[in-house]
Design a protein around this motif. Structure first.
Motif, PDB file in Angstrom:
ATOM      1  N   ASP A  82      -3.807   6.159   7.928  1.00 59.10           N
ATOM      2  CA  ASP A  82      -3.757   5.782   6.520  1.00 59.10           C
ATOM      3  C   ASP A  82      -3.185   4.373   6.386  1.00 59.10           C
ATOM      4  O   ASP A  82      -2.121   4.064   6.933  1.00 59.10           O
ATOM      5  CB  ASP A  82      -2.866   6.762   5.745  1.00 59.10           C
TER       6      ASP A  82
ATOM      7  N   ASN B  10      -8.798   4.601   4.336  1.00 57.45           N
ATOM      8  CA  ASN B  10      -7.965   3.830   3.406  1.00 57.45           C
ATOM      9  C   ASN B  10      -7.470   2.548   4.078  1.00 57.45           C
ATOM     10  O   ASN B  10      -6.279   2.245   4.086  1.00 57.45           O
ATOM     11  CB  ASN B  10      -6.759   4.681   2.971  1.00 57.45           C
TER      12      ASN B  10
ATOM     13  N   ALA C 173      -3.651  -0.178  -4.272  1.00 63.56           N
ATOM     14  CA  ALA C 173      -4.915   0.108  -3.588  1.00 63.56           C
ATOM     15  C   ALA C 173      -5.196  -1.006  -2.580  1.00 63.56           C
ATOM     16  O   ALA C 173      -4.966  -2.187  -2.878  1.00 63.56           O
ATOM     17  CB  ALA C 173      -6.062   0.211  -4.583  1.00 63.56           C
ATOM     18  N   PRO C 174      -5.696  -0.661  -1.381  1.00 60.36           N
ATOM     19  CA  PRO C 174      -5.935  -1.688  -0.363  1.00 60.36           C
ATOM     20  C   PRO C 174      -6.804  -2.846  -0.838  1.00 60.36           C
ATOM     21  O   PRO C 174      -6.555  -4.000  -0.466  1.00 60.36           O
ATOM     22  CB  PRO C 174      -6.619  -0.900   0.759  1.00 60.36           C
ATOM     23  N   ASP C 175      -7.797  -2.554  -1.698  1.00 61.95           N
ATOM     24  CA  ASP C 175      -8.676  -3.640  -2.145  1.00 61.95           C
ATOM     25  C   ASP C 175      -8.035  -4.512  -3.233  1.00 61.95           C
ATOM     26  O   ASP C 175      -8.632  -5.488  -3.677  1.00 61.95           O
ATOM     27  CB  ASP C 175     -10.018  -3.093  -2.614  1.00 61.95           C
ATOM     28  N   LYS C 176      -6.817  -4.164  -3.644  1.00 55.54           N
ATOM     29  CA  LYS C 176      -6.094  -4.961  -4.637  1.00 55.54           C
ATOM     30  C   LYS C 176      -4.866  -5.659  -4.038  1.00 55.54           C
ATOM     31  O   LYS C 176      -4.138  -6.363  -4.742  1.00 55.54           O
ATOM     32  CB  LYS C 176      -5.621  -4.069  -5.792  1.00 55.54           C
TER      33      LYS C 176
ATOM     34  N   VAL D 100       0.845  -1.203   0.000  1.00 59.67           N
ATOM     35  CA  VAL D 100       0.000   0.000   0.000  1.00 59.67           C
ATOM     36  C   VAL D 100       0.877   1.247   0.000  1.00 59.67           C
ATOM     37  O   VAL D 100       0.584   2.226  -0.693  1.00 59.67           O
ATOM     38  CB  VAL D 100      -0.964  -0.017   1.202  1.00 59.67           C
TER      39      VAL D 100
END
Length: 357
Positions: free
Chosen positions: A254, A331, A182-185, A177
């Motif tokens: 973050d 985030n 991206a956190p969702d990736k 990150v």
């Protein structure tokens, strides 16, 4: 008082008060265990006469697994992470949990609807939602405080030693990150050889400045002693140091790494029935809200949130320090327990090889 009387009567009726057993409960130590002792252990003992022996471990899943595999179990209950709960359950090392044993919310909402998603597993029940965050010493950066996960890896703009958890889990995700994933990736990337290499490359950029930690009590102490200027660690531990002890610490929310801690009962627990009763008691609405008076971890029940108020000092609002506060969750990295159940051994081996290189 009426609720307390009803609960006490029910406990006596089930033979609780007469049992006077002891329970061996393993948790993570420090301010976290203190919060459990105050919110769970002492009230449970007062109501039932069951003595709680509180035992600390760097990772309670480790002695639990070792005892069950050796066929010599003295642990009755352990506080473990979500990925460990799933893995140990799959390995047949934990007792199954019947959700029907969990008390409903005060308004009658069933436990299965009151707990946050994922909190009730086949062999474990969550008590807290917690975050691994970055904390820093404010005195080291006057007028120029860091605010992002990328800042943690920027030793040019923010010089000084960094504290990092000595495991692949959490450390590798946070590195990705910070490198722009991206956190969702994150798990999509970390599931590839290229993603693993990318995480290690980011960690290489600060490797010479890393001070490794393994136990949850270490990061606040590393900061307080001046051994590091920033460190990852558990948000509740930093809260205890900042608010409880007056340390000049700041928190970077973050890229916080979100996870659950859950109660699990090992196969062969010597006091199985009392362990189940303690689990149900300690995860009711009031008990989870009570724990939040002592440490800034979010309760795993929705109905507990309305009962969260002030810190034990009577003047500090807990909400701004909660990892589940919307202001702090802009985030976040949400743990993927299935990923770690599948890849823990593989990535641990690669991480240890990187450490030694």
């Amino acid at each position: 008082m009426k609720k307390l009387l009803i609960l006490t009567t029910a406990l006596v009726a089930t033979g609780y008060a007469a049992s006077a057993q002891e329970l061996n409960i393993v948790s993570w130590g420090g301010s976290y265990t203190v919060s459990q002792v105050e919110a769970y252990h002492k009230p449970f003992t007062a109501m039932t006469g069951v003595k709680i022996n509180s035992i600390d471990a760097d990772n309670p899943a480790t002695p639990l697994k070792a005892q069950v595999e050796a066929g010599n179990v003295s642990i009755d209950l352990a506080d473990i992470e979500l990925s460990d709960a799933i893995r140990l359950c799959d390995e047949g090392l934990l007792e199954p949990i019947d959700p029907a044993m969990l008390p409903p919310a005060p308004d009658g909402t069933p436990a299965t609807e009151d707990f946050v998603p994922g909190a009730i597993q086949d062999c474990a029940v969550a008590n807290i939602v917690w975050g691994t965050v970055v904390a820093y010493d404010k005195t080291k950066f006057p007028g120029n405080e860091p605010s992002t996960l990328a800042d943690f890896f920027d030793t040019t703009k923010y010089p000084g030693k960094r504290g990092l958890l000595k495991t692949a889990k959490r450390t590798m995700e946070m590195a990705l990150v910070a490198d722009g994933v991206a956190p969702d990736k994150v798990y999509e990337v970390l599931g590839t050889d290229e993603g693993v290499a990318r995480a290690f490359k980011k960690l290489d950029s600060i490797k010479k400045d890393i001070v490794w930690w393994e136990a949850g009590a270490q990061p606040p102490q590393l900061l307080a002693d001046g051994e590091v200027v920033m460190t990852t660690g558990y948000n509740g531990r930093f809260f205890a140091a900042e608010v409880g002890e007056g340390k000049p610490f700041g928190t970077i929310w973050d890229g916080e790494y979100m996870d659950y801690d859950l109660w699990a009962i090992p196969k062969g627990a010597p006091h199985l029935e009392d362990a189940k009763k303690f689990l149900a008691f300690s995860t009711d609405t009031q008990r989870l809200a009570d724990q939040a008076k002592y440490i800034a971890y979010g309760p795993a029940r929705k109905s507990s949130n309305a009962l969260i108020g002030m810190y034990k000092d009577g003047k500090t609002e807990m909400a701004p320090y909660m990892p589940t506060n919307p202001e702090n969750m802009k985030n976040p990295i949400w743990t993927d327990p299935t990923f770690w159940a599948d890849h823990d051994a593989e990535l641990a081996e690669k991480f240890n090889a990187w450490l030694a290189s």
